[in-house]
Every structure is written in structure tokens, then in C-alpha cells.
Write a protein that holds these residues in place. Structure first.
Motif, PDB file in Angstrom:
ATOM      1  N   ARG A  63       0.816  -1.210   0.000  1.00 33.52           N
ATOM      2  CA  ARG A  63       0.000   0.000   0.000  1.00 33.52           C
ATOM      3  C   ARG A  63       0.850   1.260   0.000  1.00 33.52           C
ATOM      4  NH1 ARG A  63      -4.838   1.676   2.445  1.00 33.52           N
ATOM      5  NH2 ARG A  63      -5.146   2.277   0.279  1.00 33.52           N
ATOM      6  N   ARG A  64       2.076   1.181  -0.451  1.00 33.83           N
ATOM      7  CA  ARG A  64       2.900   2.361  -0.712  1.00 33.83           C
ATOM      8  C   ARG A  64       3.279   2.300  -2.180  1.00 33.83           C
ATOM      9  NH1 ARG A  64       1.122   1.747   4.246  1.00 33.83           N
ATOM     10  NH2 ARG A  64       1.844   3.324   5.739  1.00 33.83           N
ATOM     11  N   LEU A  65       2.468   2.964  -3.012  1.00 31.84           N
ATOM     12  CA  LEU A  65       2.576   2.898  -4.468  1.00 31.84           C
ATOM     13  C   LEU A  65       2.756   1.443  -4.909  1.00 31.84           C
ATOM     14  CD1 LEU A  65       2.296   4.784  -6.814  1.00 31.84           C
ATOM     15  CD2 LEU A  65       4.769   5.024  -6.896  1.00 31.84           C
ATOM     16  N   GLN A  66       1.867   0.600  -4.421  1.00 32.38           N
ATOM     17  CA  GLN A  66       1.906  -0.832  -4.711  1.00 32.38           C
ATOM     18  C   GLN A  66       1.194  -1.110  -6.034  1.00 32.38           C
ATOM     19  OE1 GLN A  66      -0.128  -3.220  -1.815  1.00 32.38           O
ATOM     20  NE2 GLN A  66       0.324  -5.166  -2.836  1.00 32.38           N
ATOM     21  N   LEU A  67       1.894  -1.759  -6.948  1.00 31.75           N
ATOM     22  CA  LEU A  67       1.293  -2.139  -8.216  1.00 31.75           C
ATOM     23  C   LEU A  67       0.392  -3.341  -7.994  1.00 31.75           C
ATOM     24  CD1 LEU A  67       1.045  -1.814 -11.304  1.00 31.75           C
ATOM     25  CD2 LEU A  67       3.040  -3.334 -11.526  1.00 31.75           C
ATOM     26  N   ILE A  68      -0.913  -3.148  -8.156  1.00 29.40           N
ATOM     27  CA  ILE A  68      -1.873  -4.238  -7.983  1.00 29.40           C
ATOM     28  C   ILE A  68      -1.894  -5.129  -9.219  1.00 29.40           C
ATOM     29  CG2 ILE A  68      -4.307  -4.800  -7.597  1.00 29.40           C
ATOM     30  CD1 ILE A  68      -2.847  -3.632  -5.177  1.00 29.40           C
ATOM     31  N   GLY A  69      -1.736  -4.523 -10.371  1.00 29.84           N
ATOM     32  CA  GLY A  69      -1.705  -5.307 -11.599  1.00 29.84           C
ATOM     33  C   GLY A  69      -1.668  -4.406 -12.826  1.00 29.84           C
ATOM     34  N   GLN A  70      -1.365  -4.998 -13.962  1.00 31.08           N
ATOM     35  CA  GLN A  70      -1.349  -4.256 -15.214  1.00 31.08           C
ATOM     36  C   GLN A  70      -1.961  -5.085 -16.319  1.00 31.08           C
ATOM     37  OE1 GLN A  70       3.180  -4.205 -15.323  1.00 31.08           O
ATOM     38  NE2 GLN A  70       2.753  -4.403 -17.529  1.00 31.08           N
ATOM     39  N   ILE A  71      -2.504  -4.417 -17.294  1.00 29.93           N
ATOM     40  CA  ILE A  71      -3.109  -5.059 -18.453  1.00 29.93           C
ATOM     41  C   ILE A  71      -2.289  -4.677 -19.672  1.00 29.93           C
ATOM     42  CG2 ILE A  71      -5.195  -5.256 -19.856  1.00 29.93           C
ATOM     43  CD1 ILE A  71      -6.770  -4.467 -17.326  1.00 29.93           C
ATOM     44  N   ASN A  72      -1.595  -5.684 -20.209  1.00 28.12           N
ATOM     45  CA  ASN A  72      -0.623  -5.448 -21.272  1.00 28.12           C
ATOM     46  C   ASN A  72       0.366  -4.393 -20.792  1.00 28.12           C
ATOM     47  OD1 ASN A  72      -1.967  -7.314 -22.973  1.00 28.12           O
ATOM     48  ND2 ASN A  72      -3.451  -5.714 -23.537  1.00 28.12           N
ATOM     49  N   ASP A  73       0.689  -3.447 -21.627  1.00 24.23           N
ATOM     50  CA  ASP A  73       1.582  -2.366 -21.207  1.00 24.23           C
ATOM     51  C   ASP A  73       0.853  -1.032 -21.292  1.00 24.23           C
ATOM     52  OD1 ASP A  73       4.107  -1.529 -20.243  1.00 24.23           O
ATOM     53  OD2 ASP A  73       4.630  -0.770 -22.243  1.00 24.23           O
ATOM     54  N   SER A  74      -0.466  -1.111 -21.130  1.00 27.63           N
ATOM     55  CA  SER A  74      -1.261   0.105 -21.352  1.00 27.63           C
ATOM     56  C   SER A  74      -2.001   0.589 -20.113  1.00 27.63           C
ATOM     57  CB  SER A  74      -2.273  -0.129 -22.475  1.00 27.63           C
ATOM     58  OG  SER A  74      -3.119  -1.226 -22.160  1.00 27.63           O
ATOM     59  N   VAL A  75      -2.439  -0.325 -19.231  1.00 26.94           N
ATOM     60  CA  VAL A  75      -3.198   0.069 -18.046  1.00 26.94           C
ATOM     61  C   VAL A  75      -2.509  -0.475 -16.798  1.00 26.94           C
ATOM     62  CG1 VAL A  75      -5.406  -0.046 -16.843  1.00 26.94           C
ATOM     63  CG2 VAL A  75      -5.360   0.093 -19.340  1.00 26.94           C
ATOM     64  N   PHE A  76      -2.271   0.399 -15.822  1.00 31.97           N
ATOM     65  CA  PHE A  76      -1.617   0.031 -14.565  1.00 31.97           C
ATOM     66  C   PHE A  76      -2.500   0.496 -13.409  1.00 31.97           C
ATOM     67  CE2 PHE A  76       1.583   0.366 -17.752  1.00 31.97           C
ATOM     68  CZ  PHE A  76       2.587  -0.542 -17.421  1.00 31.97           C
ATOM     69  N   VAL A  77      -2.682  -0.377 -12.411  1.00 29.22           N
ATOM     70  CA  VAL A  77      -3.507  -0.042 -11.248  1.00 29.22           C
ATOM     71  C   VAL A  77      -2.630  -0.070  -9.993  1.00 29.22           C
ATOM     72  CG1 VAL A  77      -5.528  -0.638  -9.874  1.00 29.22           C
ATOM     73  CG2 VAL A  77      -5.547  -1.035 -12.349  1.00 29.22           C
ATOM     74  N   TYR A  78      -2.593   1.050  -9.290  1.00 37.33           N
ATOM     75  CA  TYR A  78      -1.776   1.189  -8.082  1.00 37.33           C
ATOM     76  C   TYR A  78      -2.651   1.444  -6.865  1.00 37.33           C
ATOM     77  CZ  TYR A  78       2.489   1.770 -10.925  1.00 37.33           C
ATOM     78  OH  TYR A  78       3.541   1.579 -11.788  1.00 37.33           O
TER      79      TYR A  78
END
Length: 616
Positions: free
Chosen positions: A446-461
Motif C-alpha cells: 500500500r505504498r505505491l503498490q502495483l496491484i496489476g497491469q493489463i498489457n503495457d497500457s493500463v496500470f492499477v496502483y
């Protein structure tokens, strides 16, 4: 996870010729209060941990699902206590404590602490002020049942505990607390129990308005990598700790503590080393002005001085400099007047983090390549580097003194590791080891934690930020890592008073995003006079209105988690379609879309919800 820690530690030591970790004991003169308890046969008194019985005494932790209380419970388990606890909700912290041997209850009941009856004149723990409805349901905190939480009457009640440790978030009329008081069970606040837990230890306290969790976690893992079997209490789950816990109990006297200023919690500590990262106005429910905050930090620093400790502080922060006026301290920062500096800061194009040079008295020390982006990340890493350097240097000097001493007491012990006595103890060897440990640090959840990404276009933090400065700095870090990205911010305000007093600052910080979704306020510390639906509604809508009228940004006010998730997903999908349509006509890299979820509320899992919906 444990195997990974061993491998990482081996990498650090191999860089400078550190031997494999083993421990020898050198007998030295010391007061009985300074000894670490090595069995559960010591006395249970107010000087520190230690049971009175041949069987481990039991400690009940009220609010064991929270970060602060669960960390103390983990240390208590390590110290040999039998641990029970209760909380309104089951969460990750409770799961970790249970996995380590604690017995935990969801819901509060007098039988959890040896009572005979649920109704003893107190509340069952479901504070009615936490259950605040708006027009379409509950607040964006995790939903609570309005009915009282009770247990099967046939269940066997627990024995009466030897002590109860209570979170500041627990109401005074909590049924377990009421029963324990009636039975004369000793009641400890979080700060009082932390004082007991650290008695006789070499405490390294990390204080400040921002960055405490990240810095204390980095400092603890760095010392672990150098071979010191430290203890640590951290305000978040550390990826490099076993079970990704927020605490770790070691055999070494070194004890890293995230020193919280709320309710003066850090005033019970007597640190040998204190880090002061920054000081800013926060916790308006506790402090009515910046001056009150500054005064409290001055008292904290005075405690360090009285204990003969060393202060390492941010020399760029005006409030910190004011607090330390007239005191000697080791300064760090970007400014030229600091003892330790971060210079030549650049963005690492491969990781999106920061590369920088560390100097001491303007002489080159090392070059560091951080995975974490942002200005605060550099400050935190520099602070951890300096504090670790000071701690290790002091330990080695003490170890050498103790080893050479001919007048040692036979009744006292201090632990000395081979790292303390290593012949490869030149400052530059230490700096290389510290650099490696910092560069391989994997951060806190929960400190700029990358939850996941979709391809190289969408990133969820996901991030814990809930102060305007923290929101601004996290957004700046995202922009550093993802240049020219379209940013959707989902923000859950934390406490009514902070949100009310800092509303314009929050709006200005959120203006760095392209689209903002603001939820209802998480009422962590209920303020009864601010609970009407209309009053609550004004907070979020006012931010969205100001974003539009003053900053020309679009936004949406969400009354529930579901609304926030649906709106974020819809905005991301629409933006992706627009980007793809534009990319089909133009050459070059497609613009990335970032979802950044911000907030400290319990149950605020917007990032996981958004990523799950986008992945379907």
C-alpha cells in the motif's frame, strides 16, 4: 520468503566480505533493565516484558486487526506470551497474527476476556458512530452489520488475561474493556505497551509526518541484510518480513520502531537513535495547530537527548530545523548545508525510479539506484542509509570496547554478531553493503503498490496517502514513472476534521490527475456532530466542484465502493478507446492509463476491485 531474505542477505555480505551470520556473546556490565528477556520466567512488572508464571501469561489485544496493535501482538508472541485479540473485522493483519499462534475473535464479547455475560453495561464494540448511512447505503469503509455481534452461548469462555492492550480507536465503553476494568486487569495503551516491549533495547525510532513506514521498513531490512537479527514494529506490511508481516522479533538488542506522534505515542520511547523525517500539520482531531505538533516533537527530541541518543534529521525541513534549534544533530537532505546529501538526482529510464549520489561533508560516498520513484523516496532512502550507518558504527565501537574491556560483569550479556567484529569494517565497505541492501529493498504494501497491469497500457496502483502533501508526492511519483500517462485518481478522504480543514489543499493536489473520483469520508475517529448525510455529502462534492471550477479538471463523487469502482472502470475503458483510436492514425507509443487509488480507510480495496473488473 525466508529463503529469499537469506539469499538477499548473502548478496549484501558477499559484496564486502561479510562472513556468514553467527553470534557470539560477550559478557559486559549492564543494568538488569537493559537485559533482553531470554525466557518466560522473568518477572511480569512494569519494567518490561516477562511473565510471573511458569506457563506463559496471556495478553489480550483489543483492535488486533489494526496495523499498530497487530505489530505489538507479533512482538509479544516472540517474547513468549500467550496472545489473544479481537476486532470488528477480519483482515490481513489478523490473519498474520493468527498464523503465528494468536487466538483471534471477530467481534467483541465479554467472554473473550473471561466474562460470563455479553451485557455488562458496555457496548459490544460496534460503535454506532461507525455505522453512518447516506442516501444509498453505507460509507466507503467496509460495511458493518447494525446488529450486535455475539457468540454462541454454549462456547467456552476464555480465561481472564493477565493484561489488556487497547487501540486508541476502541471506544471506552467497549464490552471487553469494561469487563477487564471490573476484574482489575491491567490496561495498557498502545504507547504504554510499546514502551514495555522496547525496555532495555537499543531503539532506533523513525518519526515524522510522512515516510515513517517506508523508512522504518527499509531501515529494518537493511540491518537484517547486514546480519543483525533486529526486532521491528512497522506501520505497514513489509514484503521482506516473514508472512509479509508488519513486525518481526529478533534476538539482537537493536529494535527499529515506527514512532507515531498521534496521541503522543512516541513520547514513551527513549531512543538511542532518532530519525526525524519531516514535520507538518496533521491529525487536527488531536492537534489544533502546527505549533502543538512542533511542541510535541520538541518533547520527543528532548527524550532522545536525555537518553544520550543521536538525532538524525531532515535539514531541508524548516519545522524540523526549528524543533532542533540549539541542538547538535546529523542532518540529511538536498541542501548544501546538510552533513549528508542526495545530489545528481535523475530518473532511471528502466525502472522509473530515482538514481542519485550520496555525499558526506561534500565527499562522495556511493551512488544509489532506487526502484521507487519520487522526491520523498529519495529522502526516505537517504535517511535510512544515514541511520543505518550511524547504528552500525555505534555498535561496532561498543563491541570493540566490550571486547577489550577487562572489567565485565558475569551477570550481564550483550550480543555481538560477526558483522560487528568483521575485519572488513572500513566505512567504504559498510557503504557498499548499505547501498546493495537499499537497492534490493522491495518496499511496503500500500505504498505505491502495483496491484496489476493489463498489457503495457493500463496500470492499477494502491497507496495509503491521506494527507494533501502525500497525495501530491505520490502523484508526482506516478508521473515520474509513467511520463505523459492519463491518470485516474480514486481518493477516499480520511476523517472529517482533516478533510474539512484541508479540503482546498486536497483539491489542489488531486488537480495533478486527469480525472478524480472522490468517495465519502472514512470516519476513522467518529465525530458525532459531523454525521448528517447532507454534511457528509458536502465534503466530496465540494472537492469535485472545486476541481472543475478552479482547475478545469473532471471528476465524480462516489457514495459507495461500488460506485467508485464502476466509474473508474468506465473512465479507463473510455480513455483507452480514445487512445487506441488516436494511435491508429498517428505513429508512436500509445499513452498509458494509470489508476491510482488513495486512502487509509479500513476495507478500502478500490484498487483490487478496479483491476478485477478491468481484467474481466
Amino acid at each position: 520468503m525466508a529463503a529469499q531474505c537469506v539469499v538477499r542477505a548473502a548478496v549484501v555480505r558477499s559484496r564486502v566480505g561479510y562472513p556468514r551470520v553467527s553470534k557470539s556473546r560477550v559478557r559486559v556490565s549492564a543494568s538488569p533493565a537493559s537485559r533482553r528477556r531470554v525466557s518466560v520466567a522473568a518477572a511480569f512488572d512494569d519494567t518490561g516484558p516477562g511473565p510471573t508464571h511458569h506457563t506463559p501469561p496471556s495478553i489480550h489485544f483489543l483492535g488486533i486487526g489494526g496495523a499498530g496493535i497487530s505489530a505489538l501482538a507479533i512482538i509479544a508472541l516472540k517474547d513468549g506470551y500467550s496472545v489473544t485479540g479481537s476486532d470488528l473485522r477480519r483482515g490481513e493483519h489478523m490473519d498474520v497474527v493468527e498464523s503465528l499462534g494468536a487466538v483471534c475473535f471477530v467481534g467483541h464479547d465479554a467472554r473473550n476476556v473471561g466474562g460470563d455475560d455479553v451485557d455488562v453495561g458496555g457496548d459490544n464494540g460496534v460503535d454506532h458512530r461507525d455505522i453512518i448511512k447516506d442516501g444509498k447505503g453505507y460509507t466507503c469503509g467496509e460495511r458493518l452489520e447494525e446488529t450486535k455481534i455475539t457468540k454462541d452461548p454454549t462456547e467456552t469462555k476464555r480465561p481472564v488475561p493477565d493484561a489488556v492492550v487497547v487501540s486508541s480507536a476502541v471506544p471506552k465503553d467497549n464490552v471487553e474493556l469494561v469487563w477487564a476494568r471490573r476484574r482489575g486487569v491491567p490496561i495498557y495503551t498502545r504507547s504504554q505497551w510499546l514502551k514495555r516491549s522496547t525496555a532495555g533495547k537499543s531503539v532506533v525510532a523513525v518519526a515524522g509526518t510522512h515516510g515513517k513506514t517506508s523508512t522504518s521498513a527499509m531501515l529494518a531490512t537493511v540491518l537484517l541484510d547486514l546480519g543483525y537479527d533486529v526486532s521491528a514494529v512497522i506501520g505497514g506490511r513489509v514484503r521482506q518480513f516473514p508472512n509479509r508481516a508488519n513486525a518481526i522479533g529478533g534476538t539482537d538488542p537493536l529494535f527499529v520502531v515506527e514512532a507515531d506522534e498521534y496521541d503522543g505515542a512516541f513520547l514513551g520511547l527513549s531512543p538511542e537513535i532518532a530519525l526525524v523525517l519531516n514535520v507538518e500539520f496533521d491529525h487536527p482531531d488531536m492537534f489544533h495547530s502546527l505549533e502543538r505538533v512542533v511542541e510535541l516533537f520538541k518533547r520527543f527530541v528532548l527524550n532522545v537527548r536525555r537518553a544520550g541518543g543521536v538525532v538524525v534529521a531532515n535539514g531541508d525541513d524548516e519545522n524540523v530545523v526549528d524543533i532542533l534549534q540549539g541542538n547538535n544533530f546529523i542532518s540529511f537532505g538536498f541542501g548544501e548545508s546538510n552533513d549528508w546529501r542526495a545530489t545528481d538526482v535523475t530518473t532511471n529510464q528502466r525502472t522509473g525510479g530515482s538514481d542519485f549520489v550520496i555525499t558526506k561533508h561534500n565527499a562522495f560516498v556511493t551512488k544509489v539506484s532506487l526502484k521507487q520513484p519520487g522526491r520523498f523516496a529519495v529522502y526516505n532512502a537517504l535517511a535510512a542509509f544515514v541511520a543505518a550507518s550511524v547504528a552500525v558504527t555505534r555498535r561496532r565501537e561498543s563491541a570493540q570496547t566490550f571486547t577489550n574491556s577487562e572489567s565485565v560483569g558475569a551477570d550481564s550479556l550483550i550480543m555481538v554478531t560477526r558483522a560487528d567484529k568483521s575485519t572488513n569494517s572500513r566505512p567504504q565497505d559498510l557503504y557498499i553493503a548499505l547501498t546493495t541492501a537499499i537497492e534490493t529493498h522491495t518496499g511496503v504494501e500500500r505504498r505505491l503498490q502495483l496491484i496489476g497491469q493489463i498489457n503495457d497500457s493500463v496500470f492499477v496502483y494502491d497507496d495509503y496517502a491521506h494527507h494533501p502533501t502525500a497525495v501530491r508526492e505520490v502523484l508526482a511519483g506516478v508521473k515520474q514513472r509513467h511520463a505523459d500517462a492519463f491518470i485516474v485518481a480514486v481518493f477516499q478522504p480520511h476523517t472529517f476534521r482533516r478533510t474539512s480543514l484541508m479540503s482546498r489543499e486536497f483539491t489542489k493536489a488531486l488537480a495533478s490527475a486527469d480525472y478524480s473520483i472522490v468517495t465519502t469520508v472514512f470516519d476513522a475517529r467518529p465525530e458525532v456532530y459531523l454525521v448528517t448525510d447532507e454534511f457528509r455529502k458536502e465534503f466530496g462534492e465540494e472537492m469535485i466542484r472545486d476541481l472543475t471550477t478552479e482547475h478545469g479538471k473532471k471528476g465524480f463523487f462516489a457514495r459507495t465502493h461500488e460506485e467508485a469502482t464502476e466509474r473508474a472502470v468506465a473512465e479507463v475503458r473510455q480513455t483507452v478507446r480514445c487512445i487506441e483510436a488516436s494511435a491508429s492514425q498517428e505513429k508512436g507509443n500509445k499513452r498509458q492509463v494509470i489508476v491510482l487509488c488513495l486512502g487509509a480507510g479500513v476495507g478500502f480495496d478500490a484498487a483490487k476491485r478496479v483491476f478485477k473488473a478491468l481484467s474481466e
